[in-house]
Design an enzyme around this catalytic site. Structure first.
Site, mmCIF file in Angstrom:
data_model
loop_
_atom_site.group_PDB
_atom_site.id
_atom_site.type_symbol
_atom_site.label_atom_id
_atom_site.label_comp_id
_atom_site.label_asym_id
_atom_site.label_seq_id
_atom_site.Cartn_x
_atom_site.Cartn_y
_atom_site.Cartn_z
ATOM 1 C CB CYS A 332 2.519 -2.227 -0.659
ATOM 2 S SG CYS A 332 1.104 -1.752 -1.650
ATOM 3 C CG HIS A 444 -0.063 -2.869 3.460
ATOM 4 N ND1 HIS A 444 1.101 -2.164 3.587
ATOM 5 C CD2 HIS A 444 -0.640 -2.430 2.312
ATOM 6 C CE1 HIS A 444 1.225 -1.330 2.570
ATOM 7 N NE2 HIS A 444 0.190 -1.474 1.774
#
Ligand SMILES: NC(=O)CC[C@H](N)C(=O)O
Length: 506
Positions: A332, A444
């Site tokens: 991310c 994630h």
């Protein structure tokens, strides 16, 4: 109408969350429909629900302990500190803006109270027991007028309160007596018991202190909970991250850059729990060394955290190590940093318009005001990271980001997203660099996928001349086991008859 019990603390980090989690599992084991609730949480380690709402991770663990799927009603307000005393304010899973502490406390928090009330009301209709968690200390006299998470909630429910104190740090007696002293009489009346947490040592030595406390305060000590080592249960905030011990010295070393605004550090817990892996957080001033893998984690403020890396020369160190063959993964915010440039034209995260990236991937990231939050499913086809030829369908994880990443040249995606928030999707995610040494992804929790995690670790082993390990760990099953273990310890430590009596008196 549900019965309720609330855990408040003499300060932050006394272990309220874990005791709340334990009580959720105990009531669940005892056959109750139990639900956790925390009106407002402050954490960067957030979670995305099935419907794409963002909430604090401690309530997720509590929901799991209660045998429930997490939902934003369990944590209607989440504050995600972005730096400069500002936080992104999430209400019912969606961001409503970034506010300074002043703006929030003096203007907004009381407005959020209506939402909090509605959530509580809904949960009270649907469950037998609500286990409510407070935040910090209820005795901050300067903050009390705008408090929406401690005594105001206890009165709203209304919920009897157990006051939790941390005896490991010392000063527990004074903090219990002092906290009760600073409460208003009606608030003090709501406190029905004291819990001493994180005790190590000889209980015989503690007993006179317990008697003293009961005499001095007129409140029963409901139990003494022993100091528990980390049990693989998700923590609340990055305070706990800094308490995390690096996991010994094992064959494979993974260095995770400890960014000041690191988010979702639970991404690495499943790696750290592997018997052959050390996860070492590289904190400010520490050397990266010669790890087998470097991970750039997620960040609530990618630009500020990238500046941090640059100021400390970590960007150059990472690029240098990558050049000499050390693999690098960016998740991310970390993925965004690995590209050529990051642009923030609307200043969603910082005052800067743009910043140069580390340049290991041919990407550019542009921030947009609209936040993407989804649970995702993904496939991986012939993924060549670390020279693997890895295929798997139905991997799971979640996305939380404002940035959108574009590819400057055609790239090999890392994953193919096949579902977002339960809807079918078909979009590539991330990049694996041609040489297989650098990978970026928005997903994630990717290392919570058991087979994929092992494949990556084994590839790191093979690079080092070690044999792959024939172990398979199921982190989800291990988590369930941890909730039961936690419940067993806490059940033994607390006077559960008294707790049921306190519940029953409502
Ligand atoms: N979870 C993250 O790492 C977020 C990255 C970045 N702050 C974004 O919003 O795009």
């Amino acid at each position: 109408m549900a019965k309720a019990i609330m855990l408040q603390g003499t300060s932050s980090h006394v272990g309220k969350s874990i005791v709340t989690t334990a009580l959720c599992r105990i009531f669940f084991q005892d056959g109750y429909g139990v639900v956790p609730f925390k009106a407002q949480n402050m954490a960067l380690n957030s979670y995305v629900t099935k419907t794409g709402g963002e909430m604090g991770r401690a309530q997720v663990a509590q929901a799991e302990a209660a045998g429930l799927a997490p939902s934003v009603e369990m944590n209607p307000v989440l504050l995600k500190p972005t730096g400069n005393s500002c936080s992104q304010v999430i209400v019912m899973g969606r961001p409503v803006g970034t506010m300074s502490a002043q703006e929030y406390h003096n203007g907004y928090s009381m407005r959020a109270l209506t939402t909090i009330k509605e959530c509580l009301h809904n949960l009270q209709q649907r469950y037998d027991v609500i286990v409510v968690e407070g935040a910090g200390s209820p005795a901050e006299v300067n903050l009390k007028a705008n408090d929406i998470v401690n005594m105001r909630v206890a009165k709203m429910v209304p919920a009897p309160v157990l006051l939790v104190a941390d005896i490991d740090r010392g000063g527990a007696l004074a903090s219990v007596v002092g906290t009760l002293e600073l409460l208003d009489p009606d608030e003090r009346e709501l406190v029905k018991g004291i819990v001493i947490n994180k005790f190590r040592g000889d209980i015989k030595l503690l007993e006179p202190a317990l008697q003293f406390l009961e005499q001095k305060t007129g409140k029963p000590v409901v139990g003494v909970i022993p100091y528990m080592e980390r049990m693989g249960i998700d923590d609340e905030d990055s305070v706990s991250l800094d308490d995390k011990q690096d996991s010994g010295s094992r064959e494979i070393e993974i260095a995770v850059m400890r960014l000041p605004k690191i988010s979702n550090f639970t991404d690495f817990d499943a790696l750290a729990a592997e018997e052959d892996v050390t996860v070492r957080y590289v904190r400010q001033g520490e050397m990266i060394g010669q790890p087998d893998l470097i991970i750039l984690p997620g960040s609530k403020n990618t630009i500020e955290d990238l500046l941090y890396l640059q100021q400390h020369g970590y960007d150059k160190a990472i690029a240098g190590l990558a050049k000499t063959g050390t693999p690098v993964v960016g998740i991310c915010g970390g993925y965004q940093m690995l590209g050529r440039e990051i642009q923030d034209p609307e200043h969603t995260e910082s005052d800067r318009d743009r910043i140069e990236g580390i340049g290991l991937l041919d990407t550019i990231t542009i921030f947009a005001a609209e936040k993407i939050t989804h649970q995702v499913t993904a496939n991986v086809t012939n993924q060549g990271f670390l020279g693997l030829n890895y295929n798997e369908k139905g991997l799971t994880g979640y996305e939380i980001h404002m940035g959108r990443t574009q590819f400057l040249t055609p790239v090999q995606p890392a994953f193919e997203i096949t579902g977002r928030s339960g809807q079918p999707a078909a979009s590539p995610d991330g990049v694996v660099r041609k040489d297989g040494l650098v990978m970026g992804t928005y997903i994630h929790g990717i290392f919570d996928n058991n087979r994929y995690r092992r494949a990556v670790i084994d590839a790191l082993r093979v690079r080092k001349g070690l044999n792959p390990l024939t172990v398979f760990r199921d982190v989800q099953a291990e988590k369930e086991e941890s909730y039961n273990q936690l419940a067993n310890i806490v059940r033994k430590s607390l006077n559960m008859d008294l707790i049921y009596q306190i519940l029953g008196d409502q």
